[in-house]
Design an enzyme around this catalytic site. Sequence first.
Site, PDB file in Angstrom:
ATOM      1  N   ARG A  89       0.825  -1.134   0.056  1.00 33.14           N
ATOM      2  CA  ARG A  89       0.046   0.073   0.080  1.00 33.14           C
ATOM      3  C   ARG A  89       0.979   1.233   0.072  1.00 33.14           C
ATOM      4  O   ARG A  89       0.332   2.396   0.406  1.00 33.14           O
ATOM      5  CB  ARG A  89      -1.034   0.175   1.375  1.00 33.14           C
ATOM      6  CG  ARG A  89      -1.996  -0.879   1.092  1.00 33.14           C
ATOM      7  CD  ARG A  89      -3.120  -0.940   2.255  1.00 33.14           C
ATOM      8  NE  ARG A  89      -3.993  -1.850   1.914  1.00 33.14           N
ATOM      9  CZ  ARG A  89      -4.133  -3.129   2.099  1.00 33.14           C
ATOM     10  NH1 ARG A  89      -3.071  -3.634   2.797  1.00 33.14           N
ATOM     11  NH2 ARG A  89      -5.137  -4.111   1.901  1.00 33.14           N
ATOM     12  N   HIS A 122       4.468 -10.521  -6.527  1.00 33.99           N
ATOM     13  CA  HIS A 122       3.207  -9.825  -6.888  1.00 33.99           C
ATOM     14  C   HIS A 122       3.393  -8.128  -6.730  1.00 33.99           C
ATOM     15  O   HIS A 122       3.634  -7.682  -5.581  1.00 33.99           O
ATOM     16  CB  HIS A 122       1.809 -10.050  -6.128  1.00 33.99           C
ATOM     17  CG  HIS A 122       0.523  -9.683  -6.861  1.00 33.99           C
ATOM     18  ND1 HIS A 122       0.107  -8.336  -7.109  1.00 33.99           N
ATOM     19  CD2 HIS A 122      -0.628 -10.599  -7.206  1.00 33.99           C
ATOM     20  CE1 HIS A 122      -1.006  -8.122  -7.475  1.00 33.99           C
ATOM     21  NE2 HIS A 122      -1.535  -9.421  -7.863  1.00 33.99           N
ATOM     22  N   TYR A 169      -0.584  -2.677  -4.700  1.00 33.95           N
ATOM     23  CA  TYR A 169      -1.833  -2.391  -4.933  1.00 33.95           C
ATOM     24  C   TYR A 169      -2.081  -1.107  -5.915  1.00 33.95           C
ATOM     25  O   TYR A 169      -2.977  -0.655  -6.400  1.00 33.95           O
ATOM     26  CB  TYR A 169      -2.505  -2.561  -3.935  1.00 33.95           C
ATOM     27  CG  TYR A 169      -2.707  -3.585  -3.056  1.00 33.95           C
ATOM     28  CD1 TYR A 169      -3.282  -4.846  -3.750  1.00 33.95           C
ATOM     29  CD2 TYR A 169      -2.593  -3.501  -1.784  1.00 33.95           C
ATOM     30  CE1 TYR A 169      -3.657  -5.985  -2.862  1.00 33.95           C
ATOM     31  CE2 TYR A 169      -2.728  -4.871  -0.966  1.00 33.95           C
ATOM     32  CZ  TYR A 169      -3.175  -5.829  -1.820  1.00 33.95           C
ATOM     33  OH  TYR A 169      -3.336  -7.267  -0.939  1.00 33.95           O
ATOM     34  N   HIS A 197      -1.160  -6.425 -12.356  1.00 32.24           N
ATOM     35  CA  HIS A 197      -2.472  -6.359 -12.987  1.00 32.24           C
ATOM     36  C   HIS A 197      -2.205  -5.089 -14.023  1.00 32.24           C
ATOM     37  O   HIS A 197      -1.715  -4.337 -13.956  1.00 32.24           O
ATOM     38  CB  HIS A 197      -3.421  -5.726 -11.931  1.00 32.24           C
ATOM     39  CG  HIS A 197      -3.581  -6.626 -10.965  1.00 32.24           C
ATOM     40  ND1 HIS A 197      -4.554  -6.443 -10.006  1.00 32.24           N
ATOM     41  CD2 HIS A 197      -3.244  -7.778 -10.793  1.00 32.24           C
ATOM     42  CE1 HIS A 197      -4.578  -7.224  -9.056  1.00 32.24           C
ATOM     43  NE2 HIS A 197      -3.932  -8.371  -9.646  1.00 32.24           N
ATOM     44  N   GLU A 232      -1.551 -10.603 -15.408  1.00 35.61           N
ATOM     45  CA  GLU A 232      -2.409 -11.080 -14.770  1.00 35.61           C
ATOM     46  C   GLU A 232      -3.833 -10.965 -15.506  1.00 35.61           C
ATOM     47  O   GLU A 232      -4.272  -9.544 -15.696  1.00 35.61           O
ATOM     48  CB  GLU A 232      -2.571 -11.062 -13.355  1.00 35.61           C
ATOM     49  CG  GLU A 232      -3.617 -11.547 -12.527  1.00 35.61           C
ATOM     50  CD  GLU A 232      -3.633 -11.568 -11.148  1.00 35.61           C
ATOM     51  OE1 GLU A 232      -2.837 -10.973 -10.561  1.00 35.61           O
ATOM     52  OE2 GLU A 232      -4.680 -12.327 -10.573  1.00 35.61           O
ATOM     53  N   ASP A 249      -5.664 -16.310 -13.513  1.00 31.85           N
ATOM     54  CA  ASP A 249      -6.207 -16.111 -12.186  1.00 31.85           C
ATOM     55  C   ASP A 249      -7.619 -17.080 -12.340  1.00 31.85           C
ATOM     56  O   ASP A 249      -8.415 -16.201 -13.170  1.00 31.85           O
ATOM     57  CB  ASP A 249      -6.567 -14.957 -11.423  1.00 31.85           C
ATOM     58  CG  ASP A 249      -7.114 -14.919 -10.341  1.00 31.85           C
ATOM     59  OD1 ASP A 249      -8.146 -15.408 -10.130  1.00 31.85           O
ATOM     60  OD2 ASP A 249      -6.535 -14.235  -9.292  1.00 31.85           O
ATOM     61  N   HIS A 279     -10.902 -14.703 -11.306  1.00 32.39           N
ATOM     62  CA  HIS A 279     -11.017 -13.574 -12.398  1.00 32.39           C
ATOM     63  C   HIS A 279     -11.380 -14.200 -13.488  1.00 32.39           C
ATOM     64  O   HIS A 279     -12.434 -13.320 -14.095  1.00 32.39           O
ATOM     65  CB  HIS A 279      -9.536 -12.725 -12.566  1.00 32.39           C
ATOM     66  CG  HIS A 279      -9.150 -12.261 -11.063  1.00 32.39           C
ATOM     67  ND1 HIS A 279      -7.812 -11.755 -11.255  1.00 32.39           N
ATOM     68  CD2 HIS A 279      -9.613 -11.965  -9.934  1.00 32.39           C
ATOM     69  CE1 HIS A 279      -7.633 -11.276  -9.936  1.00 32.39           C
ATOM     70  NE2 HIS A 279      -8.683 -11.267  -9.270  1.00 32.39           N
ATOM     71  N   HIS A 328      -3.201 -18.494 -10.628  1.00 34.17           N
ATOM     72  CA  HIS A 328      -3.577 -17.999  -9.178  1.00 34.17           C
ATOM     73  C   HIS A 328      -4.808 -18.843  -9.060  1.00 34.17           C
ATOM     74  O   HIS A 328      -5.840 -18.870  -9.510  1.00 34.17           O
ATOM     75  CB  HIS A 328      -4.176 -16.570  -9.241  1.00 34.17           C
ATOM     76  CG  HIS A 328      -2.963 -15.877  -9.123  1.00 34.17           C
ATOM     77  ND1 HIS A 328      -3.011 -14.232  -9.448  1.00 34.17           N
ATOM     78  CD2 HIS A 328      -1.572 -15.851  -8.722  1.00 34.17           C
ATOM     79  CE1 HIS A 328      -1.766 -13.889  -9.145  1.00 34.17           C
ATOM     80  NE2 HIS A 328      -1.068 -14.638  -8.571  1.00 34.17           N
ATOM     81  N   ASP A 380     -14.954 -10.079  -8.375  1.00 31.15           N
ATOM     82  CA  ASP A 380     -13.725 -10.423  -7.748  1.00 31.15           C
ATOM     83  C   ASP A 380     -13.510 -10.662  -6.242  1.00 31.15           C
ATOM     84  O   ASP A 380     -12.713  -9.818  -5.617  1.00 31.15           O
ATOM     85  CB  ASP A 380     -12.791  -9.287  -7.976  1.00 31.15           C
ATOM     86  CG  ASP A 380     -11.028  -9.291  -7.815  1.00 31.15           C
ATOM     87  OD1 ASP A 380     -10.915 -10.472  -7.494  1.00 31.15           O
ATOM     88  OD2 ASP A 380     -10.600  -8.284  -7.980  1.00 31.15           O
ATOM     89  N   HIS A 437     -12.710 -13.849  -3.788  1.00 37.51           N
ATOM     90  CA  HIS A 437     -11.916 -14.967  -3.778  1.00 37.51           C
ATOM     91  C   HIS A 437     -12.801 -15.909  -2.788  1.00 37.51           C
ATOM     92  O   HIS A 437     -12.987 -15.060  -1.791  1.00 37.51           O
ATOM     93  CB  HIS A 437     -10.471 -14.887  -3.785  1.00 37.51           C
ATOM     94  CG  HIS A 437      -9.549 -14.124  -4.640  1.00 37.51           C
ATOM     95  ND1 HIS A 437      -8.437 -14.260  -4.906  1.00 37.51           N
ATOM     96  CD2 HIS A 437     -10.270 -13.305  -5.659  1.00 37.51           C
ATOM     97  CE1 HIS A 437      -7.920 -13.197  -5.706  1.00 37.51           C
ATOM     98  NE2 HIS A 437      -9.217 -12.734  -6.288  1.00 37.51           N
ATOM     99  N   GLU A 466      -4.791 -17.633  -3.574  1.00 39.52           N
ATOM    100  CA  GLU A 466      -4.916 -16.160  -3.043  1.00 39.52           C
ATOM    101  C   GLU A 466      -6.178 -16.203  -2.435  1.00 39.52           C
ATOM    102  O   GLU A 466      -7.110 -15.337  -2.725  1.00 39.52           O
ATOM    103  CB  GLU A 466      -4.895 -14.998  -4.142  1.00 39.52           C
ATOM    104  CG  GLU A 466      -3.493 -14.825  -4.768  1.00 39.52           C
ATOM    105  CD  GLU A 466      -3.724 -13.807  -6.028  1.00 39.52           C
ATOM    106  OE1 GLU A 466      -4.645 -14.018  -6.800  1.00 39.52           O
ATOM    107  OE2 GLU A 466      -2.582 -12.974  -6.083  1.00 39.52           O
TER     108      GLU A 466
HETATM  109 ZN    ZN Z   1      -3.287  -9.849  -8.651  1.00 36.75          ZN
HETATM  110 MN    MN Z   2      -4.772 -13.070  -8.676  1.00 39.95          MN
HETATM  111 MN    MN Z   3      -8.700 -10.588  -7.226  1.00 39.86          MN
END
Ligand code: ZN
Ligand code: MN
Ligand code: MN
Length: 288
Positions: free
Chosen positions: A42, A74, A77, A114, A151, A183, A186, A220, A233, A235, A265
């Site tokens: 973050r 990864h 964000y 992403h 991704e 993923d 996703h 993922h 989205d 999970h 994830e």
């Molecule tokens: Zn991701």
């Molecule tokens: Mn993912």
């Molecule tokens: Mn996600």
Amino acid sequence: MKVDRRFKIGAHMPVSKGFYKVPYETKEIGGNSFQIFNHSPRTWKCSWPNDKEITKFKNSMRDCQINFDNAFVHSGYLVNLASPKDDVWEKSIRLLIEEIKTCELLGLKYLNIHPGSHLGEGEEYGLKRIITALNRVFKVVENSDVIILLENVSPKGGNIGYKFEHLGYIMSEFKGKVAITYDTCHGFDAGYDITTHLGMKKLIEEIEQTVRIENIKMIHLNDSKYPLASAKDRHENIGKGYIGINGFRNFLSFEEFQNIPLILETPGSNLEHAEDIRILQTEILNKI
Ligand code: ZN
Ligand code: MN
Ligand code: MN
């Protein structure tokens, strides 16, 4: 739990106790692969690992016999390479460069991102913006061995990359080293139904026409809290969502996906991931 060497399995791991802890904790939860953030996700900057931390990490990788090919990072964000806001876009480019350099220090070769969100400016705008950004990153780290993994994301919030056509287009226009992460949550959000044989045939055909199966370097493996094509989205733990045990059995019965690291994830941390790995092993992988 015993590590099954036939498959590459792992989870997104915490790094709060130091990078060197990750390989040990990966073994503890029954994995042989992992994904981490290489800085606080973050924030807009990396905290460079020092020589001592780097040595400790590399030693623990060796100790735990985890292959660097099965270790992933990864991106944070905040990174949005499609952002129409110039300050965010510039900061994203700078941070991605720092993340790549941090990967190099740790000897990690895959950095998952992403593609980005155009925030209403349209997909064509977003795609161009991403490609320009990636090419600018690549100019700075041209000699790096780090491979950027694009991704597939959920089709929400102006996201680019919910379909393979987007990812294939970026791959063809970006001059640097690039490959793909798939993923499952996703993809399910975007309408790719991996729970049926026909759905898998269509998925594989679409992949072959765009990014090619051999370019998928990480899965993922996430179940989905919402039904097919929900674009939420959210999970879910393995077997508890709409993909379900049978859906994952169907997905993983295709040998195209059996040699790619399966990284969870799912909700929770090490404890929950250990349980997800146990279910994946006993209910899915042992029965395909
Ligand atoms: Zn991701
Ligand atoms: Mn993912
Ligand atoms: Mn996600």
